[in-house]
Design a protein around this motif. Structure first.
Motif, PDB file in Angstrom:
ATOM      1  N   ALA A 165     -16.470  -5.525  46.325  1.00 20.71           N
ATOM      2  CA  ALA A 165     -16.308  -5.069  44.940  1.00 20.71           C
ATOM      3  C   ALA A 165     -17.684  -4.660  44.429  1.00 20.71           C
ATOM      4  N   CYS A 166     -17.718  -4.042  43.259  1.00 21.00           N
ATOM      5  CA  CYS A 166     -19.030  -3.639  42.743  1.00 21.00           C
ATOM      6  C   CYS A 166     -19.071  -3.623  41.230  1.00 21.00           C
ATOM      7  N   TRP A 167     -20.243  -3.991  40.708  1.00 16.47           N
ATOM      8  CA  TRP A 167     -20.578  -3.836  39.297  1.00 16.47           C
ATOM      9  C   TRP A 167     -22.058  -3.490  39.152  1.00 16.47           C
ATOM     10  N   ASP A 168     -22.616  -2.891  40.208  1.00 15.54           N
ATOM     11  CA  ASP A 168     -23.971  -2.354  40.142  1.00 15.54           C
ATOM     12  C   ASP A 168     -24.045  -1.149  41.073  1.00 15.54           C
ATOM     13  N   GLN A 169     -25.127  -0.393  40.969  1.00 18.44           N
ATOM     14  CA  GLN A 169     -25.224   0.893  41.660  1.00 18.44           C
ATOM     15  C   GLN A 169     -25.202   0.756  43.174  1.00 18.44           C
ATOM     16  N   ASN A 170     -26.023  -0.121  43.714  1.00 17.87           N
ATOM     17  CA  ASN A 170     -26.084  -0.244  45.168  1.00 17.87           C
ATOM     18  C   ASN A 170     -24.756  -0.669  45.777  1.00 17.87           C
ATOM     19  N   LYS A 212     -11.504   2.584  34.357  1.00 15.19           N
ATOM     20  CA  LYS A 212     -12.665   2.964  33.560  1.00 15.19           C
ATOM     21  C   LYS A 212     -13.642   3.735  34.442  1.00 15.19           C
ATOM     22  N   VAL A 213     -14.281   4.735  33.862  1.00 18.59           N
ATOM     23  CA  VAL A 213     -15.357   5.443  34.540  1.00 18.59           C
ATOM     24  C   VAL A 213     -16.665   4.846  34.035  1.00 18.59           C
ATOM     25  N   THR A 214     -17.437   4.259  34.940  1.00 18.81           N
ATOM     26  CA  THR A 214     -18.668   3.558  34.566  1.00 18.81           C
ATOM     27  C   THR A 214     -19.854   4.179  35.292  1.00 18.81           C
ATOM     28  N   ALA A 215     -20.925   4.417  34.582  1.00 16.85           N
ATOM     29  CA  ALA A 215     -22.151   4.952  35.175  1.00 16.85           C
ATOM     30  C   ALA A 215     -23.098   3.799  35.488  1.00 16.85           C
ATOM     31  N   TYR A 216     -23.533   3.725  36.748  1.00 16.93           N
ATOM     32  CA  TYR A 216     -24.477   2.696  37.180  1.00 16.93           C
ATOM     33  C   TYR A 216     -25.799   3.365  37.552  1.00 16.93           C
ATOM     34  N   SER A 217     -26.890   2.921  36.939  1.00 15.73           N
ATOM     35  CA  SER A 217     -28.197   3.526  37.214  1.00 15.73           C
ATOM     36  C   SER A 217     -29.272   2.474  37.410  1.00 15.73           C
ATOM     37  N   ASP A 218     -28.883   1.226  37.669  1.00 14.06           N
ATOM     38  CA  ASP A 218     -29.850   0.142  37.755  1.00 14.06           C
ATOM     39  C   ASP A 218     -30.768   0.252  38.972  1.00 14.06           C
ATOM     40  N   ALA A 219     -30.306   0.865  40.065  1.00 13.99           N
ATOM     41  CA  ALA A 219     -31.131   0.981  41.271  1.00 13.99           C
ATOM     42  C   ALA A 219     -31.899   2.300  41.326  1.00 13.99           C
ATOM     43  N   ASP A 220     -31.312   3.356  40.808  1.00 13.63           N
ATOM     44  CA  ASP A 220     -31.924   4.686  40.852  1.00 13.63           C
ATOM     45  C   ASP A 220     -31.572   5.427  39.570  1.00 13.63           C
TER      46      ASP A 220
END
Length: 436
Positions: free
Chosen positions: A68-73, A156-164
């Protein structure tokens, strides 16, 4: 052990002429149109796979697992292991190819992908599985791949940018939308099943629970059952303290980034249709809520008491002391201390419902004791209950009556091996590469 059982081989040979003329007994890809809202995490079309037989209307639906994921990587399939991999990251980050169920090399589809392994991943997804027989292998088979990073529950469409930050990952958490659209297609294109059996492992265990109502309503089977394997939605109130409910941080995180409480979110849709099913403040209440919605169905929720993967998914990101612990036994000990608290509450929450069973062995020497239905049912016995394997539980769900089997192993029999057993000890280098 014989790899192919002769009676099954004879049956397949007898069915071959019909299969050749009617596209039976082979995998067909169904690509859902964009108008349904269905999508993989990267925005590519979502597709599932059907393998029909002309001889029964009985149907099994399998929801695939895979992190599962809740961050960019994690959403692009990267992890913290030495090779930049993690079994906890989202599977199939680049979408699902049309040959997913027939090309075992789809495992190279970026990240830890190709979970199905040509159907080998679970006895439910292969007609002639080399290691395990189960009666649904002669039914119509539907396989729902996992490519959204939200345990088949998101909208939901979520934008993750924590890594890049310069190259954000736009993640389409559309798991619940995919499940609903698949259910509508099956209802329109399959005959009314004499029996429906819905199952899933790991993330798919949660997904089979979350999407059961959509399938049940769309397909309108004469009989229906659910086996949710190792994807428990624990009994957690959103205001619980971490001491009471260690996965409260996880639950509150995914509510937001996966859109569970949104206007079109899974929780909102379920409770709008079934306001008596549970409460929005406790995701676990919606699992037992299925017992109220479908009182004549037979439901089972299973997991293992020593689970080193789903527990890692539930706690590692939220407890610095666990993340800092050395992988292997030191970290597993911390994980299982929290896991045990929640498993016990989870089982207690099922006991008031007469059509709900549970099956909770202590340990299985495979995949850090995660899942009972991947690859084989071997090592899933509860000897004190005189149950030889999970196959007994499956047959009871399908053919039995009254309250489904309830068994919680108290004697902590480790299938004649230590914890971890020889197989998991052998795989320790692999686990380290995956950051476990």
């Amino acid at each position: 052990m014989r790899l192919i059982r002769l009676p099954q081989l004879a049956l397949l040979a007898a069915l071959a002429p019909a299969a050749a003329s009617a596209a039976y007994l082979q995998w067909e890809a169904v690509t859902l149109p964009a108008s349904t809202g269905a999508s993989c995490g990267n925005g590519t079309p979502y597709r599932f796979f059907v393998n029909k037989t002309p001889f029964t209307s009985k149907t099994v639906v399998i929801f695939e697992g895979g992190g599962a994921c809740w961050d960019q990587n994690a959403c692009v399939g990267k992890g913290s292991g030495p090779l930049g991999l993690s079994i906890l990251s989202a599977s199939n980050p680049n979408g699902v190819p049309t040959d997913y169920m027939t090309n075992i090399l789809s495992v190279l589809n970026g990240g830890l992908s190709g979970v199905a392994l040509g159907g080998l991943i679970t006895p439910f997804s292969m007609r002639l599985h080399p290691l395990q027989s189960v009666q649904t292998q002669s039914w119509n088979i539907v396989y729902a791949p996992y490519c959204t990073g939200d345990v088949h529950t998101g909208n939901k469409v979520t934008a993750y940018s924590d890594a890049d930050p310069a190259n954000p990952r736009i993640q389409y958490h559309r798991g619940s939308v995919n499940g609903y659209a698949m259910a509508q297609w099956l209802g329109a294109n399959f005959k009314q099943p004499a029996q429906l059996f819905v199952t899933g492992f790991s993330a798919g265990g949660a997904g089979s629970t979350a999407n059961y109502a959509w399938l049940r309503n769309a397909m309108n089977p004469k009989k229906s059952a659910l086996l949710a394997d190792s994807g428990p939605l624990f009994q957690v109130n959103r205001t619980d303290s971490p001491d009471v409910s260690p996965s409260v941080h996880l639950h509150n995180k995914i509510r937001d980034v996966w859109g569970l409480d949104g206007a079109d979110g899974l929780v909102t849709k379920l409770l709008t249709k079934y306001p008596y099913a549970g409460t929005a403040d406790n995701l676990g209440s919606l699992s037992t809520g299925l017992a109220k919605i479908f009182p004549n169905d037979r439901l089972n929720f299973s997991t293992l008491q020593q689970d080193g993967i789903y527990s890692a998914f539930s706690y590692t990101s939220f407890y610095p002391e666990i993340a800092a612990a050395a992988s292997g036994t030191p970290r597993d000990t911390l994980l299982n201390k929290k896991w045990t608290v929640e498993v016990n509450k989870w089982v207690d929450g099922m006991k008031p419902y007469p059509n709900v069973g549970y099956y909770v062995p202590f340990y299985r020497d495979l995949l850090k004791s995660h899942t009972l239905t991947t690859v084989t049912f071997a090592g899933t016995a509860i000897k004190e209950a005189n149950i030889s394997s999970l196959k007994v539980v499956v047959d009871d769900l399908i053919d039995g009556s009254g309250t489904p089997i309830r068994a919680f192993e108290t004697q902590k029999n480790t299938q004649n091996t230590s914890v971890p057993g020889w197989l998991d000890t052998l795989l320790q280098p692999v686990y380290k590469l995956l950051g476990l």
